[in-house]
Design an enzyme around this catalytic site. Structure first.
Site, mmCIF file in Angstrom:
data_model
loop_
_atom_site.group_PDB
_atom_site.id
_atom_site.type_symbol
_atom_site.label_atom_id
_atom_site.label_comp_id
_atom_site.label_asym_id
_atom_site.label_seq_id
_atom_site.Cartn_x
_atom_site.Cartn_y
_atom_site.Cartn_z
ATOM 1 N N LYS A 93 0.830 -1.210 0.000
ATOM 2 C CA LYS A 93 0.000 0.000 0.000
ATOM 3 C C LYS A 93 0.865 1.261 0.000
ATOM 4 O O LYS A 93 0.654 2.173 -0.798
ATOM 5 C CB LYS A 93 -0.919 0.015 1.243
ATOM 6 N N ARG A 153 11.638 -5.758 4.814
ATOM 7 C CA ARG A 153 11.371 -4.307 4.654
ATOM 8 C C ARG A 153 12.372 -3.484 5.456
ATOM 9 O O ARG A 153 12.691 -3.801 6.592
ATOM 10 C CB ARG A 153 9.945 -3.981 5.122
ATOM 11 N N ARG A 211 -9.145 0.422 9.576
ATOM 12 C CA ARG A 211 -8.711 -0.943 9.853
ATOM 13 C C ARG A 211 -9.757 -1.699 10.668
ATOM 14 O O ARG A 211 -9.533 -2.878 10.988
ATOM 15 C CB ARG A 211 -7.411 -0.916 10.661
ATOM 16 N N ARG A 244 0.423 -9.418 13.705
ATOM 17 C CA ARG A 244 -0.245 -8.436 12.836
ATOM 18 C C ARG A 244 -1.123 -9.119 11.799
ATOM 19 O O ARG A 244 -2.166 -8.591 11.425
ATOM 20 C CB ARG A 244 0.789 -7.535 12.164
ATOM 21 N N ARG A 251 11.677 -1.773 11.173
ATOM 22 C CA ARG A 251 10.667 -1.439 12.167
ATOM 23 C C ARG A 251 10.572 -2.550 13.212
ATOM 24 O O ARG A 251 10.689 -3.719 12.888
ATOM 25 C CB ARG A 251 9.303 -1.274 11.476
HETATM 26 P P1 ADP Z 1 1.735 -1.688 7.598
HETATM 27 O O1 ADP Z 1 2.141 -0.679 6.553
HETATM 28 O O2 ADP Z 1 2.747 -2.721 7.811
HETATM 29 O O3 ADP Z 1 0.366 -2.231 7.360
HETATM 30 P P2 ADP Z 1 1.234 0.580 9.249
HETATM 31 O O4 ADP Z 1 2.436 1.424 9.113
HETATM 32 O O5 ADP Z 1 0.037 0.917 8.448
HETATM 33 O O6 ADP Z 1 1.659 -0.925 8.993
HETATM 34 O O7 ADP Z 1 0.764 0.529 10.759
HETATM 35 C C1 ADP Z 1 1.686 0.297 11.798
HETATM 36 C C2 ADP Z 1 0.950 0.197 13.126
HETATM 37 O O8 ADP Z 1 0.317 1.460 13.415
HETATM 38 C C3 ADP Z 1 -0.173 -0.821 13.206
HETATM 39 O O9 ADP Z 1 0.292 -2.133 13.482
HETATM 40 C C4 ADP Z 1 -1.002 -0.244 14.364
HETATM 41 O O10 ADP Z 1 -0.383 -0.472 15.616
HETATM 42 C C5 ADP Z 1 -0.924 1.249 14.085
HETATM 43 N N1 ADP Z 1 -2.010 1.676 13.169
HETATM 44 C C6 ADP Z 1 -1.866 2.181 11.914
HETATM 45 N N2 ADP Z 1 -3.055 2.465 11.380
HETATM 46 C C7 ADP Z 1 -3.990 2.128 12.320
HETATM 47 C C8 ADP Z 1 -5.413 2.154 12.356
HETATM 48 N N3 ADP Z 1 -6.138 2.586 11.300
HETATM 49 N N4 ADP Z 1 -6.027 1.723 13.483
HETATM 50 C C9 ADP Z 1 -5.336 1.307 14.531
HETATM 51 N N5 ADP Z 1 -3.995 1.223 14.567
HETATM 52 C C10 ADP Z 1 -3.317 1.633 13.470
HETATM 53 P P1 ADP Z 2 2.281 -1.852 3.204
HETATM 54 O O1 ADP Z 2 2.281 -0.343 3.183
HETATM 55 O O2 ADP Z 2 1.059 -2.437 2.572
HETATM 56 O O3 ADP Z 2 2.549 -2.416 4.549
HETATM 57 P P2 ADP Z 2 4.838 -1.598 1.816
HETATM 58 O O4 ADP Z 2 4.550 -0.702 0.664
HETATM 59 O O5 ADP Z 2 5.551 -1.027 2.989
HETATM 60 O O6 ADP Z 2 3.476 -2.337 2.280
HETATM 61 O O7 ADP Z 2 5.655 -2.846 1.244
HETATM 62 C C1 ADP Z 2 6.092 -3.911 2.113
HETATM 63 C C2 ADP Z 2 7.462 -4.405 1.643
HETATM 64 O O8 ADP Z 2 7.323 -5.042 0.372
HETATM 65 C C3 ADP Z 2 8.509 -3.301 1.432
HETATM 66 O O9 ADP Z 2 9.763 -3.800 1.824
HETATM 67 C C4 ADP Z 2 8.457 -3.016 -0.071
HETATM 68 O O10 ADP Z 2 9.714 -2.555 -0.566
HETATM 69 C C5 ADP Z 2 8.125 -4.396 -0.627
HETATM 70 N N1 ADP Z 2 7.302 -4.326 -1.847
HETATM 71 C C6 ADP Z 2 6.320 -3.433 -2.130
HETATM 72 N N2 ADP Z 2 5.773 -3.673 -3.346
HETATM 73 C C7 ADP Z 2 6.435 -4.752 -3.836
HETATM 74 C C8 ADP Z 2 6.331 -5.511 -5.072
HETATM 75 N N3 ADP Z 2 5.459 -5.177 -6.013
HETATM 76 N N4 ADP Z 2 7.147 -6.575 -5.223
HETATM 77 C C9 ADP Z 2 8.032 -6.907 -4.249
HETATM 78 N N5 ADP Z 2 8.185 -6.242 -3.085
HETATM 79 C C10 ADP Z 2 7.396 -5.181 -2.874
#
Ligand code: ADP
Ligand code: ADP
Length: 210
Positions: free
Chosen positions: A13, A122, A88, A166, A155
């Protein structure tokens, strides 16, 4: 364009949003980044949520909804925004529906195995939030941000114990949003895999939003 990016942690995302925000000229609002910035700046909110983020659980709805309400009331959101990582929970989605009318919800679909591989590799630039992957999207110089040269970090919640938690949290609390938005007729699926690079995923996203 007012849109939500939905999908499990690691679905890509944030990576697609970083491209889409320039293409559509709208802000990218990542609730995870907002929380992490508060933690880094040691704000009251940051102190409240630090341990929750490290564990991989969700921050309470009341706190999260209020933070988003304030952010999308800012003038740069008038023409639209990309919400990444919000909503979420169903309660968050209901609250958002009272704030704005969404144009689209993009659901990034990916297998669990690939999610684990992505999250464990990541790496992130702590000041800009720029996202890398040790194998799929490595920086030019190992361990350093391409633009600022800062040391990249892993992270806390991308460590193995938190990753599995998660994924459970996603399945229980967030996955029901897929049907919630499908029933509203605004859900658009983008099928992804590690054999599709981020540019390809972005092309697929643009195509589905046309
Ligand atoms: P990822 O990109 O791996 O999905 P995020 O960066 O979006 O993770 O979120 C990291 C953490 O921040 C989540 O595991 C949660 O603890 C908190 N968080 C983010 N967005 C929300 C939300 N909409 N509601 C509750 N907690 C959230
Ligand atoms: P989210 O925001 O949904 O948690 P991220 O954009 O942070 O996901 O991506 C999670 C991990 O996967 C990062 O290390 C990113 O560089 C990698 N990644 C993202 N898109 C791709 C793809 N199309 N193919 C392979 N790896 C990817």
């Amino acid at each position: 364009m007012k849109m939500v990016f939905l999908g499990p942690p690691g679905a890509g995302k944030g990576t697609v949003a970083a491209k889409a925000k320039d293409y559509y000229s709208i802000p990218h609002i990542s609730t995870g980044d907002l929380f992490r910035n508060n933690i880094k700046n040691e704000t009251e909110l940051g102190k409240q949520v630090k341990a929750i983020l490290a564990s991989g659980s969700l921050v309470p709805d009341s706190i999260t909804i209020e933070m988003v309400r304030q952010r999308i009331a800012e003038p740069d959101c008038e023409k639209g925004f990309i919400l990444d990582g919000f909503p979420r929970t169903i309660a968050q989605a209901d609250a958002l529906a009272d704030m704005v009318e969404l144009d689209a919800v993009v659901n990034f679909v990916i297998s669990n195995e690939e999610v684990v591989e992505r999250l464990s590799g990541r790496r992130m630039c702590p000041s800009t939030g720029r996202i890398y992957h040790v194998k799929f999207n490595p920086p030019k110089v190992e361990g350093k941000d391409d633009e600022t040269g800062e040391d990249l970090i892993q992270r806390d919640d991308d460590k193995p114990e938190a990753i599995l938690h998660r994924l459970d949290v996603y399945a229980e609390q967030t996955e029901p949003l897929i049907n919630y938005y499908r029933e509203k007729g605004i859900l658009k699926d983008v099928l992804t895999s590690n054999s599709m690079n981020p540019d390809k995923v972005f092309e697929a996203t643009k195509a589905i939003l046309k």
